[in-house]
Motif scaffolding. Structure first.
Motif, PDB file in Angstrom:
ATOM      1  N   THR A 143       3.755  -1.319  12.621  1.00  0.00           N
ATOM      2  CA  THR A 143       2.880  -0.831  12.049  1.00  0.00           C
ATOM      3  C   THR A 143       4.145  -0.693  10.448  1.00  0.00           C
ATOM      4  N   THR A 171       4.681   1.469   6.889  1.00  0.00           N
ATOM      5  CA  THR A 171       3.698   2.211   5.784  1.00  0.00           C
ATOM      6  C   THR A 171       4.834   2.227   4.521  1.00  0.00           C
ATOM      7  N   THR A 188       3.368  -4.134   3.059  1.00  0.00           N
ATOM      8  CA  THR A 188       2.548  -2.518   4.281  1.00  0.00           C
ATOM      9  C   THR A 188       2.095  -3.749   5.676  1.00  0.00           C
ATOM     10  N   ASP A 245       1.059   5.464   0.125  1.00  0.00           N
ATOM     11  CA  ASP A 245       0.451   7.102   0.697  1.00  0.00           C
ATOM     12  C   ASP A 245      -0.974   6.547   0.985  1.00  0.00           C
ATOM     13  N   GLY A 246      -0.322   5.293   2.076  1.00  0.00           N
ATOM     14  CA  GLY A 246      -1.747   4.908   2.618  1.00  0.00           C
ATOM     15  C   GLY A 246      -1.684   4.911   4.218  1.00  0.00           C
ATOM     16  N   GLY A 247      -2.696   4.519   5.093  1.00  0.00           N
ATOM     17  CA  GLY A 247      -2.688   4.512   6.594  1.00  0.00           C
ATOM     18  C   GLY A 247      -2.081   3.301   6.762  1.00  0.00           C
ATOM     19  N   ARG A 248      -3.061   2.269   7.425  1.00  0.00           N
ATOM     20  CA  ARG A 248      -2.661   1.058   7.952  1.00  0.00           C
ATOM     21  C   ARG A 248      -3.702   0.202   7.550  1.00  0.00           C
ATOM     22  N   ASN A 249      -4.967   0.455   7.355  1.00  0.00           N
ATOM     23  CA  ASN A 249      -6.115  -0.289   7.458  1.00  0.00           C
ATOM     24  C   ASN A 249      -6.472  -0.530   5.644  1.00  0.00           C
ATOM     25  N   SER A 260       5.873   5.246   0.752  1.00  0.00           N
ATOM     26  CA  SER A 260       5.854   6.346   0.434  1.00  0.00           C
ATOM     27  C   SER A 260       6.616   6.190  -1.071  1.00  0.00           C
ATOM     28  N   GLU A 318       0.963  -1.548  -0.079  1.00  0.00           N
ATOM     29  CA  GLU A 318      -0.061   0.359  -0.261  1.00  0.00           C
ATOM     30  C   GLU A 318       0.696   1.357  -0.218  1.00  0.00           C
ATOM     31  N   HIS A 342       8.458   3.856   8.335  1.00  0.00           N
ATOM     32  CA  HIS A 342       7.604   4.386   7.314  1.00  0.00           C
ATOM     33  C   HIS A 342       8.819   4.196   5.842  1.00  0.00           C
ATOM     34  N   HIS A 369       6.421   2.763  14.425  1.00  0.00           N
ATOM     35  CA  HIS A 369       6.142   2.794  12.794  1.00  0.00           C
ATOM     36  C   HIS A 369       6.923   2.900  11.845  1.00  0.00           C
TER      37      HIS A 369
END
Length: 194
Positions: free
Chosen positions: A125, A127, A96, A78-82, A129, A76, A146, A144
């Motif tokens: 978590t 994420t 991710t 440029d999103g969150g984690r959902n 980008s 995923e 990134h 987290h």
């Protein structure tokens, strides 16, 4: 229609506690049934089972796409984690999202010397980008990670083929497979390097 959540207060649950702690099975059983009935009766009958999860548009499309390439992995951007967690919940292999056990072999592809091992060798978590300054790993909070990646860095991820994003991505690097207007989600296939 709204669904009310039925909760027990300490005062309401006294018969349950009394029956449980005093060994009064009859009082416990009757009280438990009386308190469980309202909660059971207010469950919406159309929301039972896993159909609300497995039959969503994203689930059906992503599983259909995965069937074309069973060894593929997802990421995923440029999103969150959902979305990542949702794809994981329906059984897709996702880079991710929440990782209880770190994928050290994956991270070593971006950090061969192990300079950032303390950053990624943990529960976290993840994420991601896209930008032109990657690959770079940052730690915005304790749990987290990134990843800032260039589109070409995605080729370092073994088996990665599909990308989910909430924004349009460059057509030179990605082939658009699906756009879900309602969810505002794009599903891309990573183009092979030239």
């Amino acid at each position: 229609a709204t669904t009310e959540i039925y909760t027990l207060s300490l005062h309401d649950a006294l018969p349950i506690y009394y029956g449980l702690l005093r060994g009064r099975v009859g009082i416990f059983a009757v009280a438990l049934v009386l308190y469980a009935l309202p909660a059971g009766l207010t469950v919406h009958p159309l929301s039972r089972g896993i159909s609300p999860v497995m039959d969503k548009k994203l689930a059906t499309i992503s599983r259909r796409i995965q069937n074309t390439n069973p060894s593929a992995r997802w990421i995923e951007i440029d999103g969150g984690r959902n979305i990542s967690q949702y794809l994981t919940a329906i059984g897709l292999p996702v880079i991710t999202g929440v990782h209880c056990i770190p994928d050290i072999a994956l991270w070593r592809r971006f950090d061969p010397g192990g300079k950032y091992e303390g950053l990624y060798n943990r529960y976290a978590t993840v994420t991601a980008s896209l930008n032109d300054n990657g690959p770079a790993l940052t730690n915005p909070s304790v749990t987290h990670i990134h990843c800032s990646l260039r589109p070409t860095d995605l080729h370092n991820i073994p088996g990665l083929t599909f990308v989910v994003s909430r924004r349009e991505l460059s057509s030179s690097c990605f082939e658009l497979l699906e756009y879900m207007k309602t969810d505002e989600l794009y599903i891309y296939r990573l183009r092979k390097e030239h």
